[in-house]
Design a protein around this motif. Structure first.
Motif, mmCIF file in Angstrom:
data_model
loop_
_atom_site.group_PDB
_atom_site.id
_atom_site.type_symbol
_atom_site.label_atom_id
_atom_site.label_comp_id
_atom_site.label_asym_id
_atom_site.label_seq_id
_atom_site.Cartn_x
_atom_site.Cartn_y
_atom_site.Cartn_z
ATOM 1 N N LEU A 100 65.918 50.843 77.881
ATOM 2 C CA LEU A 100 66.768 50.868 76.695
ATOM 3 C C LEU A 100 66.081 51.662 75.580
ATOM 4 O O LEU A 100 65.088 51.209 75.008
ATOM 5 C CB LEU A 100 67.067 49.445 76.227
ATOM 6 C CG LEU A 100 67.880 48.602 77.222
ATOM 7 C CD1 LEU A 100 67.892 47.140 76.802
ATOM 8 C CD2 LEU A 100 69.313 49.135 77.329
ATOM 9 N N PRO A 101 66.597 52.824 75.230
ATOM 10 C CA PRO A 101 65.925 53.683 74.241
ATOM 11 C C PRO A 101 65.898 53.092 72.832
ATOM 12 O O PRO A 101 65.055 53.499 72.017
ATOM 13 C CB PRO A 101 66.749 54.984 74.283
ATOM 14 C CG PRO A 101 68.074 54.590 74.846
ATOM 15 C CD PRO A 101 67.803 53.457 75.788
ATOM 16 N N SER A 102 66.801 52.169 72.525
ATOM 17 C CA SER A 102 66.845 51.619 71.163
ATOM 18 C C SER A 102 65.915 50.425 70.978
ATOM 19 O O SER A 102 65.862 49.851 69.889
ATOM 20 C CB SER A 102 68.280 51.219 70.795
ATOM 21 O OG SER A 102 68.724 50.156 71.613
ATOM 22 N N VAL A 103 65.176 50.053 72.036
ATOM 23 C CA VAL A 103 64.261 48.910 71.958
ATOM 24 C C VAL A 103 62.818 49.413 71.989
ATOM 25 O O VAL A 103 62.446 50.201 72.860
ATOM 26 C CB VAL A 103 64.490 47.919 73.123
ATOM 27 C CG1 VAL A 103 63.480 46.772 73.058
ATOM 28 C CG2 VAL A 103 65.913 47.360 73.076
ATOM 29 N N THR A 104 62.010 48.942 71.049
ATOM 30 C CA THR A 104 60.584 49.255 71.008
ATOM 31 C C THR A 104 59.791 47.963 71.152
ATOM 32 O O THR A 104 60.039 47.001 70.423
ATOM 33 C CB THR A 104 60.200 49.925 69.676
ATOM 34 O OG1 THR A 104 61.001 51.098 69.491
ATOM 35 C CG2 THR A 104 58.718 50.297 69.667
ATOM 36 N N CYS A 105 58.856 47.942 72.099
ATOM 37 C CA CYS A 105 58.038 46.753 72.332
ATOM 38 C C CYS A 105 56.654 46.956 71.720
ATOM 39 O O CYS A 105 55.994 47.968 71.962
ATOM 40 C CB CYS A 105 57.912 46.478 73.831
ATOM 41 S SG CYS A 105 59.484 46.066 74.624
ATOM 42 N N TYR A 106 56.231 45.975 70.935
ATOM 43 C CA TYR A 106 54.903 45.974 70.325
ATOM 44 C C TYR A 106 54.107 44.855 70.977
ATOM 45 O O TYR A 106 54.357 43.678 70.710
ATOM 46 C CB TYR A 106 55.001 45.744 68.815
ATOM 47 C CG TYR A 106 55.881 46.734 68.075
ATOM 48 C CD1 TYR A 106 55.350 47.894 67.544
ATOM 49 C CD2 TYR A 106 57.254 46.485 67.915
ATOM 50 C CE1 TYR A 106 56.154 48.814 66.859
ATOM 51 C CE2 TYR A 106 58.064 47.390 67.235
ATOM 52 C CZ TYR A 106 57.513 48.549 66.717
ATOM 53 O OH TYR A 106 58.315 49.449 66.041
#
Length: 390
Positions: free
Chosen positions: A122-128
């Motif tokens: 999913l390109p709109s999700v960023t995991c930190y």
């Protein structure tokens, strides 16, 4: 103003990752903050941490686009509840409730890994990953979150999905109430001579339930509730001695064990947040509530929280709007309080004084003879009741 994300979710466990995947599937900008590293694929023996996913939870997970590993999932179609002497007994069948099955049993790590695999797509999700909150500050249009790696994130809504000891909940100043059942649950993974396929059963005893959760093939996850002292003593047994204790105490229907694979235990406590929302903040899952595990609904009601919140966010203009958050709290708090009351009642009915246990036996006896009541109970437990609250 430009925000880093529309929504930031703290906690990448099953509930937090499911919400992130569902919102990402809808094209929303999501940041997911997780203290640990990204999960690795499950392999080898089955993990001790097993959960049930009911019909509504499964639909929510599938709506995110996540693909569950069929070989590590076990569908169940019957739930058998009784006491050891048979004076109270009720069998719930999915067919009688108009369903093919009640849901599945799946390892927590398998579900979490499947959700994280979806997040990567999913390109709109960023995991930190490998970072945690150290402070938070709310403004009228957004909330800020400072992480221990020096980064600060801004979002129109922050979601605490970081478990019973939620750091974000504490930073936001939301307190909890708690209750200690003075019991401990021992989880034991076993291999059996008999296949344990589509029925989950639970036997009530005066010291606590004995439960069997089926896993694929000749495997099962057993749950043995007892006092702290008895459980801690049982944990010291050798595998052979523990196997003998299980075969002596558990119902004969379990059959002979071929191997005790692993065991662990945890205390049984209840916890409930005084409120589910704050300014630009929502609590879901164990961050909001921890219920008695005897009904196997802990993960399900957490996913129902996420489902309700996701629906409000996707339909609304502002994910942190107070009106939407208030609606979320009203719906989910009422539903969760009902589940807490139900699990409390089961615990006290079947482990209390003899008159209470007799009343519990009578309730099972009556449930078996009122099909409409059984059907409504199962639909409610699966989140399918048309009169459901939240």
């Amino acid at each position: 103003m430009q925000w880093d994300h529309e929504i930031v979710i703290v906690g990448g466990g099953m509930v937090g990752a499911a919400l992130a995947a569902r919102l990402g599937q809808a094209g929303m900008s999501v940041g997911l903050v997780e203290r640990a590293s990204a999960p690795t694929p499950p392999s080898g023996d089955y993990d001790l941490r097993i959960s049930s996913l009911n019909a509504r939870s499964l639909a929510f997970v599938k709506a995110s686009g996540a693909v569950l590993p069929g070989e590590r999932c076990c569908p169940f179609r019957h739930i058998d509840v009784s006491n050891l002497d048979g004076s109270g007994h009720s069998l719930f069948s999915a067919h009688d409730s108009g369903m093919n099955d009640f849901g599945i049993f799946i390892e927590n790590r398998a579900l979490q890994y499947a959700l994280w695999q979806r997040l990567e797509q999913l390109p709109s999700v960023t995991c930190y990953t490998q970072c945690a909150p150290v402070s938070t500050l709310a403004a009228s249009t957004h909330r800020l979150l400072e992480l221990d790696n020096g980064k600060t994130l801004s979002a129109r809504l922050m979601v605490a999905a970081d478990g019973a000891r939620s750091t974000l909940r504490e930073l936001a100043g939301i307190s909890t109430s708690s209750y200690d059942y003075h019991q401990r649950a021992m989880i034991i993974n076993v291999e059996t001579e008999l296949p344990q396929q589509d029925v989950s059963w639970q036997y009530f005893t005066p010291t606590g339930p004995l439960a069997m959760l089926p896993l694929p093939g000749h495997r099962a996850s057993l749950v043995w509730y007892d006092s702290d002292e008895a459980t801690k003593a049982r944990e010291q047994l050798s595998n052979d001695a523990l196997q003998h204790a299980i075969e002596t105490t558990f119902p004969k229907r379990l059959g002979k064990l071929t191997r005790v694979v692993a065991r662990a235990s945890f205390p049984i406590k209840r916890q409930h947040a005084k409120r589910y929302i704050g300014k630009r903040l929502a609590l879901i899952g164990d961050a909001a509530h921890v219920v008695h595990p005897l009904a196997g609904q802990g993960l399900n009601i957490g996913l129902h929280d996420a489902d309700t919140l996701a629906e409000l966010i996707i339909k609304g203009r502002d994910p942190g709007d107070h009106i939407s958050l208030h609606r979320f709290e009203c719906q989910r708090r009422l539903a969760n309080q009902a589940m807490i009351a139900a699990t409390d009642s089961f615990h006290h009915l079947f482990t209390g004084a003899k008159p209470l246990r007799q009343l519990g036996d009578l309730s099972l006896h009556l449930a078996e003879r009122v099909p409409f009541a059984k059907r409504m109970m199962m639909q409610q437990a699966n989140g399918l009741n048309p009169f459901k609250i939240g």
